[in-house]
Design a protein around this motif. Sequence first.
Motif, PDB file in Angstrom:
ATOM      1  N   UNK A  18      12.671  -4.931   4.047  1.00 41.49           N
ATOM      2  CA  UNK A  18      11.444  -5.486   3.821  1.00 41.49           C
ATOM      3  C   UNK A  18      10.856  -5.342   4.562  1.00 41.49           C
ATOM      4  N   UNK A  19       9.375  -4.071   4.542  1.00 45.15           N
ATOM      5  CA  UNK A  19       8.739  -4.018   5.533  1.00 45.15           C
ATOM      6  C   UNK A  19       7.725  -5.695   6.030  1.00 45.15           C
ATOM      7  N   UNK A  20       7.916  -5.289   7.377  1.00 41.77           N
ATOM      8  CA  UNK A  20       7.414  -6.451   8.735  1.00 41.77           C
ATOM      9  C   UNK A  20       5.499  -6.564   8.161  1.00 41.77           C
ATOM     10  N   UNK A  25      -2.445  -6.113  13.542  1.00 41.95           N
ATOM     11  CA  UNK A  25      -2.615  -7.033  13.027  1.00 41.95           C
ATOM     12  C   UNK A  25      -3.480  -8.486  14.100  1.00 41.95           C
ATOM     13  N   UNK A  26      -5.430  -8.293  14.423  1.00 37.67           N
ATOM     14  CA  UNK A  26      -5.473  -9.798  15.170  1.00 37.67           C
ATOM     15  C   UNK A  26      -4.862 -11.090  14.391  1.00 37.67           C
ATOM     16  N   UNK A  70      -1.327  -7.509   5.016  1.00 39.41           N
ATOM     17  CA  UNK A  70      -0.560  -7.867   5.841  1.00 39.41           C
ATOM     18  C   UNK A  70       0.004  -6.445   6.456  1.00 39.41           C
ATOM     19  N   UNK A  71      -0.319  -5.582   5.736  1.00 39.64           N
ATOM     20  CA  UNK A  71       0.796  -3.744   6.259  1.00 39.64           C
ATOM     21  C   UNK A  71       2.139  -4.282   5.459  1.00 39.64           C
ATOM     22  N   UNK A  77       1.777   1.124   8.449  1.00 37.74           N
ATOM     23  CA  UNK A  77       0.702   0.547   9.515  1.00 37.74           C
ATOM     24  C   UNK A  77       1.511   1.644  10.615  1.00 37.74           C
ATOM     25  N   UNK A  78       2.212   2.261  10.560  1.00 41.75           N
ATOM     26  CA  UNK A  78       3.078   3.511  11.379  1.00 41.75           C
ATOM     27  C   UNK A  78       1.714   4.410  11.714  1.00 41.75           C
ATOM     28  N   UNK A  79       2.175   5.691  12.486  1.00 45.61           N
ATOM     29  CA  UNK A  79       1.509   7.211  12.576  1.00 45.61           C
ATOM     30  C   UNK A  79       2.125   8.087  12.656  1.00 45.61           C
TER      31      UNK A  79
END
Length: 108
Positions: A18-20, A25-26, A70-71, A77-79
Amino acid sequence: MYPTTPDGRYFLVNGKLWRCSNPSLPADARQKWVNSLMEARREVKSAKASGDEAQLKGARARVQKAKVELGERGPVWWDDGSPDFNQCQVKNTPYLQWHKSLGATQAR
């Protein structure tokens, strides 16, 4: 606590990844969306109990929105170009060897 992959992208539950949330994120934004997610989940429960399909559809849409922010869903969210293995069985991913290294007590 569920085991998290060494790269911090996923946590493991019953053999499924499951993706974290996006760790960059601030804190205030993360808290805002966590609060929204929890509220939307309560709305889903209430809608299910009442049988109100329109309310349920709206509540589920709010859950989706919060998870995307939340991503945890939507674009990764990774590049680095790595593929997304969200909701995949760990045995079918490059994380299999990591999973095997956890041992029986940690590999939920």
